[in-house]
Design a protein around this motif. Sequence first.
Motif, PDB file in Angstrom:
ATOM      1  N   LYS A 197      -8.636  15.028  -4.477  1.00  0.00           N
ATOM      2  CA  LYS A 197      -9.327  14.258  -3.432  1.00  0.00           C
ATOM      3  C   LYS A 197      -8.579  12.977  -3.104  1.00  0.00           C
ATOM      4  O   LYS A 197      -8.447  12.616  -1.940  1.00  0.00           O
ATOM      5  N   THR A 198      -8.072  12.303  -4.117  1.00  0.00           N
ATOM      6  CA  THR A 198      -7.306  11.085  -3.857  1.00  0.00           C
ATOM      7  C   THR A 198      -5.994  11.424  -3.177  1.00  0.00           C
ATOM      8  O   THR A 198      -5.576  10.748  -2.231  1.00  0.00           O
ATOM      9  N   ARG A 199      -5.354  12.482  -3.611  1.00  0.00           N
ATOM     10  CA  ARG A 199      -4.093  12.909  -2.993  1.00  0.00           C
ATOM     11  C   ARG A 199      -4.312  13.226  -1.514  1.00  0.00           C
ATOM     12  O   ARG A 199      -3.514  12.840  -0.667  1.00  0.00           O
ATOM     13  N   ASP A 200      -5.418  13.904  -1.193  1.00  0.00           N
ATOM     14  CA  ASP A 200      -5.729  14.205   0.205  1.00  0.00           C
ATOM     15  C   ASP A 200      -5.872  12.911   1.008  1.00  0.00           C
ATOM     16  O   ASP A 200      -5.343  12.804   2.113  1.00  0.00           O
ATOM     17  N   PHE A 201      -6.588  11.952   0.445  1.00  0.00           N
ATOM     18  CA  PHE A 201      -6.752  10.658   1.120  1.00  0.00           C
ATOM     19  C   PHE A 201      -5.396   9.999   1.354  1.00  0.00           C
ATOM     20  O   PHE A 201      -5.120   9.524   2.457  1.00  0.00           O
ATOM     21  N   LEU A 202      -4.568   9.974   0.325  1.00  0.00           N
ATOM     22  CA  LEU A 202      -3.258   9.340   0.447  1.00  0.00           C
ATOM     23  C   LEU A 202      -2.424  10.012   1.535  1.00  0.00           C
ATOM     24  O   LEU A 202      -1.851   9.346   2.389  1.00  0.00           O
ATOM     25  N   GLN A 203      -2.383  11.321   1.501  1.00  0.00           N
ATOM     26  CA  GLN A 203      -1.560  12.041   2.476  1.00  0.00           C
ATOM     27  C   GLN A 203      -2.086  11.870   3.899  1.00  0.00           C
ATOM     28  O   GLN A 203      -1.309  11.733   4.833  1.00  0.00           O
ATOM     29  N   GLU A 204      -3.396  11.855   4.067  1.00  0.00           N
ATOM     30  CA  GLU A 204      -3.982  11.719   5.399  1.00  0.00           C
ATOM     31  C   GLU A 204      -3.816  10.314   5.972  1.00  0.00           C
ATOM     32  O   GLU A 204      -3.711  10.152   7.178  1.00  0.00           O
ATOM     33  N   ASN A 205      -3.817   9.322   5.135  1.00  0.00           N
ATOM     34  CA  ASN A 205      -3.886   7.949   5.625  1.00  0.00           C
ATOM     35  C   ASN A 205      -2.607   7.144   5.458  1.00  0.00           C
ATOM     36  O   ASN A 205      -2.239   6.385   6.345  1.00  0.00           O
ATOM     37  N   ILE A 206      -1.935   7.301   4.366  1.00  0.00           N
ATOM     38  CA  ILE A 206      -0.763   6.482   4.109  1.00  0.00           C
ATOM     39  C   ILE A 206       0.388   6.851   5.023  1.00  0.00           C
ATOM     40  O   ILE A 206       1.162   6.003   5.448  1.00  0.00           O
ATOM     41  N   GLU A 207       0.475   8.114   5.411  1.00  0.00           N
ATOM     42  CA  GLU A 207       1.551   8.518   6.315  1.00  0.00           C
ATOM     43  C   GLU A 207       1.398   7.868   7.689  1.00  0.00           C
ATOM     44  O   GLU A 207       2.341   7.830   8.467  1.00  0.00           O
ATOM     45  N   THR A 233       0.830  -1.205   0.000  1.00  0.00           N
ATOM     46  CA  THR A 233       0.000   0.000   0.000  1.00  0.00           C
ATOM     47  C   THR A 233       0.862   1.252   0.000  1.00  0.00           C
ATOM     48  O   THR A 233       0.595   2.207  -0.745  1.00  0.00           O
ATOM     49  N   GLU A 234       1.908   1.247   0.818  1.00  0.00           N
ATOM     50  CA  GLU A 234       2.823   2.398   0.855  1.00  0.00           C
ATOM     51  C   GLU A 234       3.489   2.613  -0.502  1.00  0.00           C
ATOM     52  O   GLU A 234       3.581   3.742  -0.987  1.00  0.00           O
ATOM     53  N   ARG A 235       3.940   1.534  -1.109  1.00  0.00           N
ATOM     54  CA  ARG A 235       4.600   1.651  -2.418  1.00  0.00           C
ATOM     55  C   ARG A 235       3.649   2.193  -3.471  1.00  0.00           C
ATOM     56  O   ARG A 235       3.987   3.105  -4.225  1.00  0.00           O
ATOM     57  N   LEU A 236       2.471   1.606  -3.553  1.00  0.00           N
ATOM     58  CA  LEU A 236       1.492   2.044  -4.543  1.00  0.00           C
ATOM     59  C   LEU A 236       1.101   3.500  -4.308  1.00  0.00           C
ATOM     60  O   LEU A 236       1.030   4.294  -5.243  1.00  0.00           O
ATOM     61  N   SER A 237       0.891   3.863  -3.067  1.00  0.00           N
ATOM     62  CA  SER A 237       0.520   5.241  -2.735  1.00  0.00           C
ATOM     63  C   SER A 237       1.598   6.233  -3.161  1.00  0.00           C
ATOM     64  O   SER A 237       1.292   7.308  -3.672  1.00  0.00           O
ATOM     65  N   GLY A 238       2.847   5.867  -2.931  1.00  0.00           N
ATOM     66  CA  GLY A 238       3.946   6.733  -3.339  1.00  0.00           C
ATOM     67  C   GLY A 238       3.969   6.950  -4.839  1.00  0.00           C
ATOM     68  O   GLY A 238       4.243   8.051  -5.315  1.00  0.00           O
ATOM     69  N   LEU A 239       3.650   5.902  -5.583  1.00  0.00           N
ATOM     70  CA  LEU A 239       3.620   6.025  -7.039  1.00  0.00           C
ATOM     71  C   LEU A 239       2.423   6.846  -7.509  1.00  0.00           C
ATOM     72  O   LEU A 239       2.483   7.541  -8.520  1.00  0.00           O
ATOM     73  N   MET A 240       1.322   6.778  -6.773  1.00  0.00           N
ATOM     74  CA  MET A 240       0.096   7.469  -7.153  1.00  0.00           C
ATOM     75  C   MET A 240       0.103   8.944  -6.802  1.00  0.00           C
ATOM     76  O   MET A 240      -0.562   9.743  -7.471  1.00  0.00           O
ATOM     77  N   LEU A 241       0.799   9.307  -5.763  1.00  0.00           N
ATOM     78  CA  LEU A 241       0.659  10.612  -5.132  1.00  0.00           C
ATOM     79  C   LEU A 241       0.684  11.793  -6.109  1.00  0.00           C
ATOM     80  O   LEU A 241      -0.199  12.635  -6.086  1.00  0.00           O
ATOM     81  N   GLU A 242       1.669  11.846  -6.961  1.00  0.00           N
ATOM     82  CA  GLU A 242       1.795  13.006  -7.848  1.00  0.00           C
ATOM     83  C   GLU A 242       0.896  12.936  -9.082  1.00  0.00           C
ATOM     84  O   GLU A 242       0.788  13.911  -9.815  1.00  0.00           O
ATOM     85  N   ARG A 243       0.259  11.791  -9.298  1.00  0.00           N
ATOM     86  CA  ARG A 243      -0.565  11.628 -10.508  1.00  0.00           C
ATOM     87  C   ARG A 243      -2.050  11.532 -10.195  1.00  0.00           C
ATOM     88  O   ARG A 243      -2.840  11.182 -11.061  1.00  0.00           O
ATOM     89  N   SER A 244      -2.428  11.796  -8.972  1.00  0.00           N
ATOM     90  CA  SER A 244      -3.812  11.606  -8.552  1.00  0.00           C
ATOM     91  C   SER A 244      -4.573  12.918  -8.495  1.00  0.00           C
ATOM     92  O   SER A 244      -3.988  13.994  -8.428  1.00  0.00           O
ATOM     93  N   SER A 245      -5.890  12.790  -8.452  1.00  0.00           N
ATOM     94  CA  SER A 245      -6.746  13.965  -8.269  1.00  0.00           C
ATOM     95  C   SER A 245      -6.509  14.528  -6.869  1.00  0.00           C
ATOM     96  O   SER A 245      -5.949  13.862  -5.997  1.00  0.00           O
TER      97      SER A 245
END
Length: 106
Positions: A56-66, A42-54
């Motif tokens: 709302k998704t970026r907010d979710f990633l930053q709030e939860n994956i950290e 999940t951490e790996r996938l999130s890191g790859l997604m972070l800069e390419r996401s909308s």
Amino acid sequence: MSANWVLKEDEAVELLALLITSARIQMDEPVEYGPLRLLTATERLSGLMLERSSDKTRDFLQENIERIPEMHMIMSDVAAYTAGLDERCRAVAACLLRHSALAEGE
């Protein structure tokens, strides 16, 4: 094909390799390592997604994956670990609902 790819092919292959090798090593590891390996993916996938996401998704990633690295530290406390996983599941559900609402409104 969508113009909004989240992963490049080599990134997807790397993630597949992690998942497949994690499945194999799980055969020899204690059972509680399974969630740990899934969180690592999940951490790996999130890191790859972070800069390419909308946004709302970026907010979710930053709030939860950290929060995932701190969960690794409480793995031996089964109740706290389970509560952390439950919290992440609720966050994912909320993210999916937001995305569903966006799709319906389009």
